[in-house]
Design an enzyme around this catalytic site. Sequence first.
Site, PDB file in Angstrom:
ATOM      1  N   TYR A   1      15.395  21.322 -41.675  1.00  0.00           N
ATOM      2  CA  TYR A   1      16.462  20.313 -41.554  1.00  0.00           C
ATOM      3  C   TYR A   1      17.465  20.508 -42.677  1.00  0.00           C
ATOM      4  O   TYR A   1      17.070  20.757 -43.824  1.00  0.00           O
ATOM      5  CB  TYR A   1      15.886  18.895 -41.622  1.00  0.00           C
ATOM      6  CG  TYR A   1      15.822  18.246 -40.265  1.00  0.00           C
ATOM      7  CD1 TYR A   1      16.990  18.053 -39.534  1.00  0.00           C
ATOM      8  CD2 TYR A   1      14.614  17.844 -39.700  1.00  0.00           C
ATOM      9  CE1 TYR A   1      16.960  17.480 -38.280  1.00  0.00           C
ATOM     10  CE2 TYR A   1      14.573  17.269 -38.440  1.00  0.00           C
ATOM     11  CZ  TYR A   1      15.757  17.085 -37.733  1.00  0.00           C
ATOM     12  OH  TYR A   1      15.724  16.524 -36.506  1.00  0.00           O
TER      13      TYR A   1
ATOM     14  N   THR B   1      33.714  28.553 -28.985  1.00  0.00           N
ATOM     15  CA  THR B   1      32.290  28.849 -28.939  1.00  0.00           C
ATOM     16  C   THR B   1      32.123  30.270 -29.457  1.00  0.00           C
ATOM     17  O   THR B   1      33.082  31.028 -29.552  1.00  0.00           O
ATOM     18  CB  THR B   1      31.719  28.735 -27.511  1.00  0.00           C
ATOM     19  OG1 THR B   1      32.590  29.438 -26.625  1.00  0.00           O
ATOM     20  CG2 THR B   1      31.602  27.291 -27.082  1.00  0.00           C
TER      21      THR B   1
ATOM     22  N   ASP C   1      41.846  25.692 -28.196  1.00  0.00           N
ATOM     23  CA  ASP C   1      40.430  25.954 -27.907  1.00  0.00           C
ATOM     24  C   ASP C   1      40.360  27.388 -27.379  1.00  0.00           C
ATOM     25  O   ASP C   1      40.781  27.662 -26.251  1.00  0.00           O
ATOM     26  CB  ASP C   1      39.947  24.922 -26.871  1.00  0.00           C
ATOM     27  CG  ASP C   1      38.513  25.156 -26.425  1.00  0.00           C
ATOM     28  OD1 ASP C   1      37.969  26.245 -26.682  1.00  0.00           O
ATOM     29  OD2 ASP C   1      37.952  24.246 -25.785  1.00  0.00           O
TER      30      ASP C   1
ATOM     31  N   GLU D   1      20.788  18.467 -42.911  1.00  0.00           N
ATOM     32  CA  GLU D   1      21.960  17.593 -42.826  1.00  0.00           C
ATOM     33  C   GLU D   1      22.767  17.653 -44.113  1.00  0.00           C
ATOM     34  O   GLU D   1      22.191  17.593 -45.210  1.00  0.00           O
ATOM     35  CB  GLU D   1      21.543  16.131 -42.607  1.00  0.00           C
ATOM     36  CG  GLU D   1      21.509  15.735 -41.158  1.00  0.00           C
ATOM     37  CD  GLU D   1      20.109  15.444 -40.697  1.00  0.00           C
ATOM     38  OE1 GLU D   1      19.200  16.213 -41.093  1.00  0.00           O
ATOM     39  OE2 GLU D   1      19.938  14.471 -39.960  1.00  0.00           O
TER      40      GLU D   1
END
Length: 447
Positions: A49, A244, A218, A51
């Site tokens: 993790y 992406t 985009d 964050e």
Amino acid sequence: MLSETDPQVFKIVKEEEKRQQEKLSLIPSENFFSSSVREAVGSVFMHKYAEGNIGKRYYEGNQFVDQLEMLTQARARTAFKLPDDWGVNVQALAGSNANLSVYLALLNVRDTIMGMYLPDGGHLSHGWSYEPKKVQNPNELVYFGGSSRVNITSKIFCTVQYKTNPKTQLFDYDEIEKIAIEHKPKLIITGGTAYPREINYKRMKQIAEKVGAYYMADIAHEAGLIAAGVNSSPIGIADVVTMTTHKTLRSARGALIFANAELIKKINRAVLPGLQGGPFNHSIAGICVGLGEATKPEFKEYAQQVVKNAQKIAAELQKYDFKIVSGGTDKHLVLIDLSNKPLLGKKFARALDYAGIVANMNTMPQETRSPTDPSALRIGTPWITTRGMKEQEMEIIAKWINNVMDICAEWKDLKFDEFEEKIANNDKINKISSEVKELCIKYPLKI
Ligand code: DSN
């Protein structure tokens, strides 16, 4: 070993591997990654993790995640020639998340966003909604959506969408400017999923400036072509650029967001805590490897070949009287208008799949049909170019595509299920599928 601990999943994985190996993926948003990218995605980073941002995490033990994220940012800067005063976020889990993060950072609820009309090639996350059972008027140049607010963006924001010019099927910048002046969006968006031509980013930025809007480009589809310098770049022109990473860029699945130093700070806060929890460090590892690959000279050659292949397959298909939307392509994708052919997108895509050629049905400019049974077929060359295929293979593939149309023409009026029964065990289709397999064996995927 998965084969021993979970033979059921192992079997499905192996079947998918065989499918990818033995069929030609012409889906323009798909690609096949290097074994190094896949190794990084499958690495121990998936267990952690993280964050927060580099050096400021909410969990201990992120020394190596920090190193990884720093390296990914540095490689992204190099790959996309980022100006010094721009920053990058590498944590968004996918393209839609990246776009939502930008909206969360820059907009308020009920602000107006202006993107490209989805059936002309826009994207769901650019503000899509529609009116069920209503055929759109193909001659209207602006679209305001409908009561079915299927995408969250149309629930939160007011939306207005511009269309391509009905005659040229290209962006009509003067018309876009008129719509922007009239509806005063706070954000103007370009990019999407099925527009085969380059976009004039400078002109779009001028329009945005004229109405006091932010401009977001985009570039999910063409990111790899832009990194390679084969398509022009909106970096340093648009206010924000999202993409992406797994289409033409051929990195792992995920997304990147670029913006100037001031905006990227707000966007980082929108990604976390605004929309997401922990980043997918393992995806970031794969993206990092892919970005490293994308800065090598071989990648430029690859991207050039992707475009040459797309232009070649479009030209070959035109010889068989397939209508190509906008008359060709500047990129990796080709949109085929099937309105002059016996089969439209849905039946044709399924028939091609039986023949070993994987594509997708698609809407097209001036579409009057539903996206579940539209008029067009979308194809692209990123994956087959990764396999090493060149112009001569494009000739062969175009011929197969035409043969499948000819073979299936007699069943055009059957219901879909009956149509599928006819093609499922057809000798001529099976023969093409065997020939496709032979070609695939000549150009194996390096698994
Ligand atoms: N699914 C992508 C595509 O196929 O173009 C867009 O999100």
